[in-house]
Design a protein around this motif. Structure first.
Motif, mmCIF file in Angstrom:
data_model
loop_
_atom_site.group_PDB
_atom_site.id
_atom_site.type_symbol
_atom_site.label_atom_id
_atom_site.label_comp_id
_atom_site.label_asym_id
_atom_site.label_seq_id
_atom_site.Cartn_x
_atom_site.Cartn_y
_atom_site.Cartn_z
ATOM 1 N N ALA A 38 0.518 -1.038 0.249
ATOM 2 C CA ALA A 38 0.144 0.091 -0.302
ATOM 3 C C ALA A 38 1.040 1.220 0.276
ATOM 4 O O ALA A 38 0.895 2.239 -0.522
ATOM 5 N N TYR A 39 1.767 1.042 0.691
ATOM 6 C CA TYR A 39 2.774 2.403 0.767
ATOM 7 C C TYR A 39 3.186 2.261 -1.099
ATOM 8 O O TYR A 39 4.033 3.550 -1.161
ATOM 9 N N PHE A 40 3.771 1.139 -1.661
ATOM 10 C CA PHE A 40 3.840 1.439 -2.808
ATOM 11 C C PHE A 40 3.105 2.128 -3.873
ATOM 12 O O PHE A 40 4.042 3.342 -4.415
ATOM 13 N N ILE A 41 2.317 1.516 -3.307
ATOM 14 C CA ILE A 41 1.428 2.098 -4.616
ATOM 15 C C ILE A 41 0.922 3.359 -4.185
ATOM 16 O O ILE A 41 1.179 4.367 -5.126
ATOM 17 N N ASP A 42 0.825 4.349 -3.227
ATOM 18 C CA ASP A 42 0.436 5.233 -2.430
ATOM 19 C C ASP A 42 1.568 6.651 -3.268
ATOM 20 O O ASP A 42 1.360 7.399 -4.119
ATOM 21 N N HIS A 43 2.762 5.901 -3.042
ATOM 22 C CA HIS A 43 3.908 6.478 -3.107
ATOM 23 C C HIS A 43 4.127 6.925 -4.917
ATOM 24 O O HIS A 43 4.761 7.618 -5.649
ATOM 25 N N GLN A 44 3.936 5.449 -5.580
ATOM 26 C CA GLN A 44 3.822 5.737 -7.162
ATOM 27 C C GLN A 44 2.963 6.773 -7.733
ATOM 28 O O GLN A 44 3.322 7.249 -8.691
#
Length: 250
Positions: free
Chosen positions: A98-104
């Motif tokens: 979820a952090y990966f998607i948020d940052h992307q």
């Protein structure tokens, strides 16, 4: 006269240095690592027995850049249903997907910055992918709102409060276009989130997903190795994975 001037300049320099040192301590050493950092004494952390202990470094990369807290919890729950934990290893939540998607979404990917986004817009073939004016960050905003609306309509509960089977039902409705939306394609949104989930599970940890390289470890994937010259002429062997971060300074 010249000697007095030099002495006065030296005293002023010492006074400024003393002021900077005291100021650095007063503000909690915020300038650590800079000019002040070399002037501020730091004490080693010790336990109650007086034994030196190592302080665990905080991962400040785990911070939201786009999602609200509610959106983040929804994505965390949805991606865990797409990539659940099992006997093979951790799921999307523990991998930090979820952090990966948020940052992307907060960067170029979320803005479709490297893609042509001008009209006219036509319904594309499946092989052409998404054809439209909405950016990915806008699609996620709409998709998560509609995911919540469908959850409330179907089960009278927030998506994050549903049990696993109910969450799967809601996501399946989106994947199979059983939800009537006029703004976005339900299956298009689901497929975008599914793809981003897999990317977050297997990307370099530098991008906030694949925490501790556990996604790679489940696949015996070596990650970002500098070279294979020491094993290229040998039989297959499992290599401990490395992140791009491991090569800093090489």
């Amino acid at each position: 006269m010249a000697e007095n001037a030099n002495q006065q300049e030296k005293n002023e320099s010492l006074t400024r240095r003393r002021f900077l040192k005291n100021s650095g301590i007063a503000i909690g050493g915020l300038a650590v690592g800079g000019a002040l950092g070399s002037l501020i004494p730091f004490k080693d952390k010790t336990d109650k027995d007086g034994v030196k202990t190592e302080q665990k470094a905080e991962n400040y990369n785990l911070a939201l850049m786009f999602f609200t807290q509610q959106q983040f919890r929804m994505v965390e729950a949805a991606t865990e249903r797409i990539f659940p934990a099992d006997d093979n290893g951790p799921g999307a939540k523990d991998l930090g997907v979820a952090y990966f998607i948020d940052h992307q979404l907060s960067g170029d990917w979320g803005f479709n910055a490297r893609e042509y986004m001008q009209p006219p817009f036509f319904k594309g073939e499946k092989v052409q992918g998404y054809q439209g004016r909405l950016r990915r960050r806008e699609i996620f905003d709409i998709g998560l709102r509609e995911l919540q609306n469908h959850s409330l309509k179907k089960f009278e509960k927030n998506f994050i409060d549903l049990d696993e089977e109910q969450q799967i039902e809601v996501l399946t409705d989106f994947a199979e276009d059983k939800v009537q939306l006029t703004t976005i394609s339900p299956s298009g949104f689901f497929n975008m989130m599914r793809t981003a989930t897999l990317e977050g599970a297997y990307s370099d940890p530098l991008y906030s997903g694949n925490r501790n390289m556990d996604g790679w470890k489940m696949r015996n994937y070596p990650g970002s190795q500098m070279a294979y010259t020491d094993v290229i002429d040998q039989e297959f062997k499992v290599i401990a994975p490395k992140s791009l971060k491991d090569h800093l300074g090489h």
